[in-house]
Design a protein around this motif. Structure first.
Motif, short mmCIF file in Angstrom:
data_model
loop_
_atom_site.label_atom_id
_atom_site.label_comp_id
_atom_site.label_asym_id
_atom_site.label_seq_id
_atom_site.Cartn_x
_atom_site.Cartn_y
_atom_site.Cartn_z
N ARG A 115 0.83 -1.19 0.00
CA ARG A 115 0.00 0.00 0.00
C ARG A 115 0.87 1.25 0.00
NH1 ARG A 115 -3.20 -0.30 4.75
NH2 ARG A 115 -3.80 -2.28 3.89
N SER A 152 -0.71 4.45 -0.74
CA SER A 152 -1.64 5.43 -0.16
C SER A 152 -3.00 4.75 -0.04
CB SER A 152 -1.72 6.69 -1.03
OG SER A 152 -2.36 6.42 -2.25
N LYS A 153 -4.03 5.48 0.36
CA LYS A 153 -5.34 4.88 0.59
C LYS A 153 -5.89 4.14 -0.63
CE LYS A 153 -10.03 6.17 2.07
NZ LYS A 153 -10.52 4.97 2.50
#
Length: 133
Positions: A109, A111-112
């Protein structure tokens, strides 16, 4: 492109492109000592292009590394190009058929909504083989 069906399930469409080339080689006679050059006698390349709907399951959202697995089903095309340099003959063929794919991977991951993925997959055509177009 995908649709989020919950915190762990994605439904979407996928497209891939796989390319492979093989050559028939012959050693060059009377080459310089220490060199082993080859002449390309013939070459074949294959391109596999599937277009499928897929279902993917993420195993967790709590870690920075996200393991996932999925399956896909749809249609695919196999494009073959052959060139024989000895006879100057060429051949081209395109095959198509229903196909399926399974895959598993890990995503880091960033970022979101952004993830860097690495995965392995297996692609198979339906029984009966591919039909030429």
């Amino acid at each position: 492109m995908s649709l989020d069906l919950g915190s762990h399930v994605l439904l979407g469409i996928l497209g891939d492109w796989s390319f492979n080339a093989k050559s028939l080689l012959a050693p060059v006679a009377n080459a310089l000592p220490g060199f082993e050059p080859n002449i390309v006698l013939a070459k074949v390349d294959a391109q596999l292009i599937p277009a499928m709907a897929f279902l993917q399951v993420k195993l967790t959202d709590k870690l920075p590394v996200v393991p996932y697995a999925g399956v896909g089903a749809g249609y695919e095309w196999l494009i073959l190009n052959v060139h024989d340099y000895r006879t100057s003959q060429e051949a081209h063929a395109t095959y198509e058929n229903w196909a399926w794919q399974s895959f598993a991977g890990m995503g880091m991951r960033l970022s979101k909504g952004v993830r860097l993925d690495t995965e392995v997959f297996y692609n198979g055509a339906c029984s009966g083989g591919m039909s030429p177009t």
